[in-house]
Write an enzyme that holds these catalytic residues in place. Sequence first.
Site, PDB file in Angstrom:
ATOM      1  N   HIS A  54      13.335  -2.568   6.775  1.00  0.00           N
ATOM      2  CA  HIS A  54      13.424  -1.584   7.855  1.00  0.00           C
ATOM      3  C   HIS A  54      13.982  -2.172   9.140  1.00  0.00           C
ATOM      4  CE1 HIS A  54      10.140   0.225   5.292  1.00  0.00           C
ATOM      5  NE2 HIS A  54      11.026   1.202   5.369  1.00  0.00           N
ATOM      6  N   GLU A 159       3.444   2.598  -3.156  1.00  0.00           N
ATOM      7  CA  GLU A 159       3.771   3.529  -2.063  1.00  0.00           C
ATOM      8  C   GLU A 159       4.339   4.850  -2.557  1.00  0.00           C
ATOM      9  OE1 GLU A 159       6.597   1.570   0.455  1.00  0.00           O
ATOM     10  OE2 GLU A 159       7.660   0.674  -1.232  1.00  0.00           O
ATOM     11  N   ASP A 185       4.409   5.705   3.394  1.00  0.00           N
ATOM     12  CA  ASP A 185       5.192   6.318   2.325  1.00  0.00           C
ATOM     13  C   ASP A 185       4.299   6.980   1.286  1.00  0.00           C
ATOM     14  OD1 ASP A 185       7.615   5.658   3.432  1.00  0.00           O
ATOM     15  OD2 ASP A 185       7.863   3.825   2.278  1.00  0.00           O
TER      16      ASP A 185
END
Length: 275
Positions: A54, A159, A185
């Site tokens: 990310h 997730e 998530d």
Amino acid sequence: MSTQKTQVLENPLKMRLQSGGLGLALMIRHARTVDIGLAARACGFDAIYFDMQHSPLPENDVSQMCVTALGAGVTPIVRVPDRDYGLALRMLDGGALGIVMPDCASAADARAAVDVCKYAPLGRRSSTATLPHFGYQPIPAAEARKALNDNTMLIIMIESLAALEQVDEIAAVRGVDVLHIGSSDLSSDLGVPGEQTHPKVKAAFERIVAACHKHGKIPGIGGLAGSDTSNYDYAIKLGARFMSAGNEWALMMAAGRERVKAIRALTPSGSRRDG
């Protein structure tokens, strides 16, 4: 003439977890300089967790920060983008002592990650020489591979609903060390985005932790919202032992707001100037 002693390889995060303690990681998304490892150690973190999924963190910068973290006595771990096995291997060879593998939805995904991150007999990690983990000293192959297998952690992220439905099979995979719940998530995939205290999410947490206990894996939780430590209290009581405890920007912003608030409170009433 004295001979140089082989550098002993240790993983502070793994040692903390093996002793029954709580392993805490500082997540890094923007820092680029090697002093961040020293700062993490000074704050008491067990690990420094570079999130390459990310963020735009460059490989070379992450490798340099990993090497410094090794010397500082804090475990460098790297989260790679969506099962990027090539990057995982490069980061391990570049100084990391752990890989966080996202988007693993099955036991087959977990086994593929083990193959990349662990040497035989656990996996099929490709071998190279003169690694930073040993101070670039030449180490006999069998000795080096054993030390790295013993100290390299593979952290599989749970997730998604698909992963949740196969969590028992994933937890049973030999060579996996931690099942790390991606709270954000996972809550989205369960239809309640961001609601980490929702009964669906809590039930998922409990199912994942139970699978960890059944198969001897460490439960981890990340992505707990905001600065509300009650979420961490709940996770710890549930059985989580590895936690990403915030990223550098979130912690800096929280400290900055508190500092400004404290100094503003010292301003005499009626004479405040905000500049």
